[in-house]
Design an enzyme around this catalytic site. Structure first.
Site, PDB file in Angstrom:
ATOM      1  N   TYR A   1      71.882  31.413  19.322  1.00 42.12           N
ATOM      2  CA  TYR A   1      72.298  31.746  20.693  1.00 42.12           C
ATOM      3  C   TYR A   1      72.403  30.491  21.563  1.00 42.12           C
ATOM      4  O   TYR A   1      72.990  30.531  22.642  1.00 42.12           O
ATOM      5  CB  TYR A   1      71.322  32.739  21.348  1.00 42.12           C
ATOM      6  CG  TYR A   1      71.309  34.116  20.717  1.00 42.12           C
ATOM      7  CD1 TYR A   1      72.247  34.480  19.750  1.00 42.12           C
ATOM      8  CD2 TYR A   1      70.367  35.064  21.087  1.00 42.12           C
ATOM      9  CE1 TYR A   1      72.229  35.728  19.170  1.00 42.12           C
ATOM     10  CE2 TYR A   1      70.347  36.330  20.508  1.00 42.12           C
ATOM     11  CZ  TYR A   1      71.274  36.648  19.542  1.00 42.12           C
ATOM     12  OH  TYR A   1      71.257  37.895  18.962  1.00 42.12           O
TER      13      TYR A   1
ATOM     14  N   LYS B   1      66.454  34.370   6.122  1.00 41.32           N
ATOM     15  CA  LYS B   1      67.533  34.527   5.140  1.00 41.32           C
ATOM     16  C   LYS B   1      67.536  33.244   4.299  1.00 41.32           C
ATOM     17  O   LYS B   1      68.533  32.522   4.217  1.00 41.32           O
ATOM     18  CB  LYS B   1      68.853  34.743   5.901  1.00 41.32           C
ATOM     19  CG  LYS B   1      70.005  35.200   5.067  1.00 41.32           C
ATOM     20  CD  LYS B   1      69.873  36.632   4.575  1.00 41.32           C
ATOM     21  CE  LYS B   1      71.035  36.971   3.649  1.00 41.32           C
ATOM     22  NZ  LYS B   1      70.810  38.175   2.866  1.00 41.32           N
TER      23      LYS B   1
ATOM     24  N   ASP C   1      67.817  41.259   5.579  1.00 36.97           N
ATOM     25  CA  ASP C   1      68.510  42.499   5.206  1.00 36.97           C
ATOM     26  C   ASP C   1      67.515  43.505   4.639  1.00 36.97           C
ATOM     27  O   ASP C   1      67.555  44.711   4.943  1.00 36.97           O
ATOM     28  CB  ASP C   1      69.675  42.230   4.234  1.00 36.97           C
ATOM     29  CG  ASP C   1      69.365  41.162   3.195  1.00 36.97           C
ATOM     30  OD1 ASP C   1      68.277  40.536   3.281  1.00 36.97           O
ATOM     31  OD2 ASP C   1      70.185  40.945   2.284  1.00 36.97           O
TER      32      ASP C   1
ATOM     33  N   ASP D   1      66.110  39.657  17.800  1.00 36.25           N
ATOM     34  CA  ASP D   1      66.852  40.469  18.759  1.00 36.25           C
ATOM     35  C   ASP D   1      67.205  41.808  18.106  1.00 36.25           C
ATOM     36  O   ASP D   1      66.960  42.899  18.657  1.00 36.25           O
ATOM     37  CB  ASP D   1      68.126  39.692  19.146  1.00 36.25           C
ATOM     38  CG  ASP D   1      68.889  40.330  20.287  1.00 36.25           C
ATOM     39  OD1 ASP D   1      68.380  41.303  20.868  1.00 36.25           O
ATOM     40  OD2 ASP D   1      70.006  39.859  20.590  1.00 36.25           O
TER      41      ASP D   1
ATOM     42  N   ASP E   1      64.956  45.718  18.452  1.00 34.67           N
ATOM     43  CA  ASP E   1      65.597  46.943  18.944  1.00 34.67           C
ATOM     44  C   ASP E   1      65.499  48.054  17.901  1.00 34.67           C
ATOM     45  O   ASP E   1      65.236  49.209  18.232  1.00 34.67           O
ATOM     46  CB  ASP E   1      67.071  46.689  19.286  1.00 34.67           C
ATOM     47  CG  ASP E   1      67.231  46.279  20.750  1.00 34.67           C
ATOM     48  OD1 ASP E   1      66.194  46.037  21.412  1.00 34.67           O
ATOM     49  OD2 ASP E   1      68.373  46.188  21.225  1.00 34.67           O
TER      50      ASP E   1
END
Ligand code: NAD
Length: 364
Positions: free
Chosen positions: A142, A189, A221, A245, A249
């Protein structure tokens, strides 16, 4: 202990739930002989109305000179059409960057009493679900270099992390685990990303300093899948900005109760920021029915992570559980039993719910 807490009620249901949070903090101060003083801070839509600025300089300065900042929520349709440069959400960004908060802590807990709100099958929820996601907040993709090719047909974003950024967020992960069930899972990852491999290297290097913490690794994943297949396996998850992020959620959705979830944003030094994960709920503002428990549980996080007051934080959390055990609910967590609860006098409003928690804390 003497502490000054900056209170930002903000907009919508903010002032209603903040009043209950303050009552709870006062009750804790009484029970443990602390002295909490409060500085009222104006930020969000109400600050736009008064100062044409969602976060006036004095508001940020007052937050910076406090011991911790408690925020309810900001924003609402009234300010949807104001210029983008002064939207209420700018207050949140200004606070986070002004306070230098780089670690976001989001618990996702299913209270057994509210298990029916969880969208997962009963057999998955039967073991308790109590996860803390520690998300890096100020680095990664980001904030990395991004751009477009001259013809606009290619675009790129860069995941970039330095060793010191990884180390400080992992430290928060390890130390948070010590306050809980002592299990830390680094989600990354690392089979593909070089930056993830650096996270793993540093985590392995730090692990001997925390011999009581069981460190594990999981690809993102798989983690996304495990959160819905077997969420009870997780205690603390530590991860990068973007993965955090998305996963935080996902984790909050499996609890099914947005009105119950608090959060914390911690910096290197200086005051940290504590707030419920929900917004200003303009649809129910002023009706006296908002659930104040996420706000009250944010006070518990403030005491635990802001002031190292674990016993005080435990008391708030246990008091909330007792109230739920006794069957009290606000409308958002009442589910299909709302009519039955109303008949029994257990369907309560914002103020009543706050009063119930205060009575538990004071053991009345
Ligand atoms: P929201 O979280 O405010 O509301 C979503 C739904 O959940 C609504 O139906 C609301 O009534 C309900 N809800 C939320 N909190 C509740 C509570 N404590 N008790 C009972 N019900 C509750 O999200 P939204 O509607 O997308 O956003 C409303 C406003 O809040 C927007 O202006 C948005 O920008 C702002 N917002 C602020 C923050 C923040 O201050 N940190 C976070 C998210 C959204």
């Amino acid at each position: 202990m003497k502490k000054n807490i900056a209170l930002i009620p903000g907009d919508g249901i903010g002032p209603e739930i903040m009043a209950e949070a303050k009552k709870v903090l006062d009750a804790v101060a009484r029970r443990f002989s602390h002295e909490f003083s409060y500085t009222q801070i104006i930020a969000g839509g109400c600050a736009i109305d008064q100062f044409q600025n969602p976060l006036p300089k004095k508001s940020l300065d007052d937050c910076l000179s406090s011991d911790a900042v408690l925020l309810a929520s900001v924003g609402g349709p009234k300010w949807d059409s104001v210029d983008a440069s002064i939207r209420p959400e700018k207050a949140l960004l200004g606070l986070r960057s002004g306070l230098g908060t780089y670690a976001n802590l989001r618990p996702a807990k299913i209270f057994p009493q509210l298990a029916s709100s969880c969208p997962l099958k009963n057999e998955i929820v039967k073991d308790s679900i109590d996860i803390l996601i520690v998300r890096e907040l100020t680095g990664g993709i980001y904030f990395g270099k991004r751009g477009r090719s001259p013809d606009g047909k290619e675009a790129f974003d860069t995941e970039i992390y330095s060793d010191w950024e990884i180390e400080r967020i992992l430290k928060v992960g390890f130390e948070s685990s010590l306050k809980r069930r002592k299990k830390l899972c680094l989600v990354d990852k690392a089979n593909i990303l070089e930056s993830s491999r650096l996270w793993r290297e540093i985590a392995k290097k730090m692990s001997p300093d925390y011999p009581d913490v069981e460190l594990s690794f999981m690809y993102v994943d798989n983690a996304a899948m495990q959160l819905v297949r077997n969420p009870s396996q997780f205690d603390v998850i530590v991860t990068s900005n973007m993965f955090g992020d998305i996963l935080s959620d996902e984790a909050s959705q499996i609890t099914g109760s947005i009105g119950m979830l608090p959060s914390a944003s911690l910096g290197e030094s200086g005051p940290a920021l504590f707030e419920p994960i929900h917004g200003s709920a303009p649809d129910i503002a002023g009706k006296g029915c908002a659930n104040p428990l996420a706000m009250i549980l944010s006070c518990a996080m403030l005491l635990r992570y802001g002031f190292d007051m674990d016993e005080e934080a435990d008391l708030i959390e246990n008091s909330v559980e007792k109230i739920l055990d006794e069957g009290y609910r606000t409308f958002d967590i009442a589910g299909l039993e709302a009519d039955e609860l109303r008949a029994k006098g257990k369907l309560v409003g914002t103020v009543q719910m706050g009063d119930l928690v205060v009575s538990q804390i004071l053991d009345k």
